[in-house]
Design a protein around this motif. Sequence first.
Motif, PDB file in Angstrom:
ATOM      1  N   ALA A  44       0.817  -1.212   0.000  1.00  0.00           N
ATOM      2  CA  ALA A  44       0.000   0.000   0.000  1.00  0.00           C
ATOM      3  C   ALA A  44       0.855   1.269   0.000  1.00  0.00           C
ATOM      4  CB  ALA A  44      -0.927  -0.003   1.212  1.00  0.00           C
ATOM      5  N   ASP A  45       2.168   1.081  -0.166  1.00  0.00           N
ATOM      6  CA  ASP A  45       3.112   2.205  -0.191  1.00  0.00           C
ATOM      7  C   ASP A  45       3.094   2.983   1.123  1.00  0.00           C
ATOM      8  OD1 ASP A  45       5.151   3.644  -1.408  1.00  0.00           O
ATOM      9  OD2 ASP A  45       3.799   5.144  -2.262  1.00  0.00           O
ATOM     10  N   LEU A  46       2.984   2.242   2.217  1.00  0.00           N
ATOM     11  CA  LEU A  46       3.044   2.820   3.560  1.00  0.00           C
ATOM     12  C   LEU A  46       4.247   2.234   4.281  1.00  0.00           C
ATOM     13  CD1 LEU A  46      -0.736   2.513   4.529  1.00  0.00           C
ATOM     14  CD2 LEU A  46       0.467   4.609   3.865  1.00  0.00           C
ATOM     15  N   LEU A  68      -1.164  11.307   7.848  1.00  0.00           N
ATOM     16  CA  LEU A  68      -1.654  10.306   6.902  1.00  0.00           C
ATOM     17  C   LEU A  68      -3.151  10.488   6.627  1.00  0.00           C
ATOM     18  CD1 LEU A  68      -0.766   7.645   5.386  1.00  0.00           C
ATOM     19  CD2 LEU A  68      -1.943   6.454   7.251  1.00  0.00           C
ATOM     20  N   LYS A  70      -6.816   9.508   6.099  1.00  0.00           N
ATOM     21  CA  LYS A  70      -7.487   8.344   6.666  1.00  0.00           C
ATOM     22  C   LYS A  70      -7.828   7.288   5.629  1.00  0.00           C
ATOM     23  CE  LYS A  70     -10.675  10.704   8.906  1.00  0.00           C
ATOM     24  NZ  LYS A  70     -10.120  12.079   8.814  1.00  0.00           N
ATOM     25  N   ARG A  72      -6.211   6.061   3.377  1.00  0.00           N
ATOM     26  CA  ARG A  72      -5.114   5.135   3.084  1.00  0.00           C
ATOM     27  C   ARG A  72      -5.034   3.989   4.089  1.00  0.00           C
ATOM     28  NH1 ARG A  72       0.407   7.722   1.509  1.00  0.00           N
ATOM     29  NH2 ARG A  72       0.634   5.568   0.753  1.00  0.00           N
ATOM     30  N   LEU A  77      -4.844  -1.026   1.573  1.00  0.00           N
ATOM     31  CA  LEU A  77      -4.270  -1.773   2.688  1.00  0.00           C
ATOM     32  C   LEU A  77      -5.110  -2.995   3.083  1.00  0.00           C
ATOM     33  CD1 LEU A  77      -2.167  -2.102   4.916  1.00  0.00           C
ATOM     34  CD2 LEU A  77      -3.490  -0.499   6.310  1.00  0.00           C
ATOM     35  N   THR A 159     -14.369   9.284   4.897  1.00  0.00           N
ATOM     36  CA  THR A 159     -13.603   8.598   3.847  1.00  0.00           C
ATOM     37  C   THR A 159     -14.446   8.052   2.702  1.00  0.00           C
ATOM     38  OG1 THR A 159     -13.691   6.540   5.145  1.00  0.00           O
ATOM     39  CG2 THR A 159     -11.715   7.915   5.394  1.00  0.00           C
ATOM     40  N   TYR A 164     -12.539   8.697  -3.286  1.00  0.00           N
ATOM     41  CA  TYR A 164     -11.255   8.025  -3.111  1.00  0.00           C
ATOM     42  C   TYR A 164     -11.277   6.674  -3.815  1.00  0.00           C
ATOM     43  CZ  TYR A 164     -10.373  11.457   0.591  1.00  0.00           C
ATOM     44  OH  TYR A 164     -10.187  12.612   1.292  1.00  0.00           O
ATOM     45  N   GLU A 165     -10.157   6.318  -4.408  1.00  0.00           N
ATOM     46  CA  GLU A 165     -10.047   5.069  -5.148  1.00  0.00           C
ATOM     47  C   GLU A 165     -10.365   3.873  -4.247  1.00  0.00           C
ATOM     48  OE1 GLU A 165      -6.742   2.470  -7.686  1.00  0.00           O
ATOM     49  OE2 GLU A 165      -6.164   4.326  -6.657  1.00  0.00           O
TER      50      GLU A 165
END
Length: 247
Positions: A44-46, A68, A70, A72, A77, A159, A164-165
């Motif tokens: 998830a690029d985290l 961050l 939310k 994400r 993830l 969210t 959001y994707e």
Amino acid sequence: MNPRYEYRALLACDIAGSAGRGEQRLQEIRRVLRSALSDALGMADLDARDFAYADTGDGCQLVAPAALPKARLLFPLLPELGARIREHNQHAGPDTWLRVRAAVHAGEIRLDPEGTVSGAPFEALARLLDSAPLRHATLAGTSGTPLAAILSQHFYEETIGHGYEGLEPDAFTAADVRVKEYAARAWLWYPGSPIGPRVDSGRDSDSGEQPAEPELRTVEQLVQATGNGTVFAVHRGDQYIRHNDRG
């Protein structure tokens, strides 16, 4: 140093049915969960090192960095975490089969100089985790479900439905949570299987009509529709967190 208060997003995971497996099996499934979560964060690029991590015995808790977004904590993830748990289960025996409950919430928490975190958001998170619909969901089917998550109403409103994707309203189903003195609307998510009616948030509606109340469905109906389920956990009270040093 004085304690400070910051608004943070929170994610907690708990292994369902961990009791009675014996110490060696418990340590194995704890290792699997932590590895799966670490891999999912990476996909998830985290960076896991940006999160405060707390081991809760048969699960874990993550306190997200203050900056961050939310959303994400949800996509990609949670789908990535679910995929890794499923992959593990394909090769696991009954003693190491993994079913994970997950809960997501956000709010102002207290961060003490010695590394403890506390506050009302952790209490709400614990109640979400302990709700009967979520616990029943993890037991659905012949071997239970690998992962399911619950969002607080606050987290959902901040969210979902904002474009959001991966976070379409159809992927979430409303549920009423009542645990002890806690009573609130929450939202269930089952990896890989968008369910439930589309919920019109009413944010951009100019019709003057009130959005329809989302249909509530039982856990049995949800699981029958999806073949999946999950619940999520967090413990009450002060928690000690460890920050991993960047190496």
